[in-house]
Write an enzyme that holds these catalytic residues in place. Structure first.
Site, PDB file in Angstrom:
ATOM      1  N   THR A   1       0.834  -1.195   0.000  1.00 33.75           N
ATOM      2  CA  THR A   1       0.000   0.000   0.000  1.00 33.75           C
ATOM      3  C   THR A   1       0.870   1.248   0.000  1.00 33.75           C
ATOM      4  OG1 THR A   1      -1.831   1.140   1.105  1.00 33.75           O
ATOM      5  CG2 THR A   1      -0.167   0.165   2.524  1.00 33.75           C
TER       6      THR A   1
ATOM      7  N   LYS B   1      -4.132   3.203   5.837  1.00 33.86           N
ATOM      8  CA  LYS B   1      -4.234   1.750   5.696  1.00 33.86           C
ATOM      9  C   LYS B   1      -2.971   1.079   6.224  1.00 33.86           C
ATOM     10  CE  LYS B   1      -6.366   0.288   2.061  1.00 33.86           C
ATOM     11  NZ  LYS B   1      -6.727  -0.126   0.685  1.00 33.86           N
TER      12      LYS B   1
ATOM     13  N   ASP C   1      -7.730  -4.651  -0.283  1.00 32.80           N
ATOM     14  CA  ASP C   1      -8.555  -3.807  -1.144  1.00 32.80           C
ATOM     15  C   ASP C   1      -9.896  -3.676  -0.442  1.00 32.80           C
ATOM     16  OD1 ASP C   1      -8.567  -2.337  -3.725  1.00 32.80           O
ATOM     17  OD2 ASP C   1     -10.409  -3.481  -3.995  1.00 32.80           O
ATOM     18  N   SER C   2     -10.308  -2.468  -0.230  1.00 31.89           N
ATOM     19  CA  SER C   2     -11.514  -2.252   0.567  1.00 31.89           C
ATOM     20  C   SER C   2     -12.316  -1.099  -0.010  1.00 31.89           C
ATOM     21  CB  SER C   2     -11.152  -1.969   2.026  1.00 31.89           C
ATOM     22  OG  SER C   2     -10.245  -0.882   2.121  1.00 31.89           O
TER      23      SER C   2
END
Length: 215
Positions: A17, A22, A78-79
């Site tokens: 990321t 995050k 991944d959100s």
């Protein structure tokens, strides 16, 4: 979840990321397990194009890219926020909506406006959920995937300045404070008694930990 036999994770990994919020949450989740982590951003790895059509596919794209570039196991999330009144949007495009709007505050205003245009004004009409898909990829190609959700209400105006992204916009079921009003321990801390964590990312991580981190 992968159909292959689970592989235990140990040593150093790359968190795939470039998102500081995050990254912070992922490091906090990994810390109790003694996993040393460096981010793709810290290694100056390029961000791959997220061309998948699901959260799992995009998590795998990011993890595969970091594992290949670093020759280390890579961990990716991944959100996104899925709004019932908008047929699941912004969904996998949650970050893109924020980028195109200018920032997450403007993206939340856009989502709220679209909801109101659809007539979604009552709390029962403002339902949604967060999704988190986690992928672990080793340089030899072994892969593990996990996905979890948390359901709640999309509130307006946003409340709180903690967390990141759409957090101030989301009131989880059973709580009177948004994710943006919660500290990190309440939002994604793993309960000591093994009961279900609150946030989507922590719930997915619980699944990962049981499969790949616990003895």
């Amino acid at each position: 979840m992968s159909g292959k036999a689970h592989r235990k994770l140990a040593g150093k990994i790359v968190i795939a990321t470039h998102n500081p919020g995050k990254l912070r949450e992922m490091r906090e989740l990994l810390e109790p397990y003694g996993i040393s982590a460096v981010s793709a951003g810290e290694l100056n790895l390029p961000e791959p194009d997220e061309t998948g059509t699901t959260f799992i596919e995009n998590a795998l794209i990011k993890a595969r890219a970091s594992a290949t570039a670093s020759s280390l196991p890579a961990f990716a999330d991944d959100s996104g926020l899925c709004v019932d009144a908008l047929d699941g949007d912004p969904g996998i495009y949650s970050a893109r909506w924020a980028k195109e709007a200018g920032d997450f505050a403007k993206a939340m205003a856009l989502v709220d406006r679209k909801m109101r245009e659809c007539g979604a004004t009552a709390s029962t009409q403002r339902r949604g959920h967060f999704v988190s898909a986690l992928a672990l990829v080793w340089p030899d190609g072994h892969e593990e995937t996990f996905e979890a959700k948390v359901f709640g209400e999309i509130v307006w105006p946003p409340r709180g300045e903690r967390g990141f992204g759409y957090d101030p916009f989301f009131l989880p079921d059973g709580y009177d404070r948004t994710f943006g009003e919660m500290d990190s321990q309440e939002k994604h801390g793993i309960p000591a008694d093994g009961s279900q964590a609150l946030s989507h990312r922590a719930r997915a991580f619980q699944m990962l930990a049981r499969a790949c981190l616990s003895d």
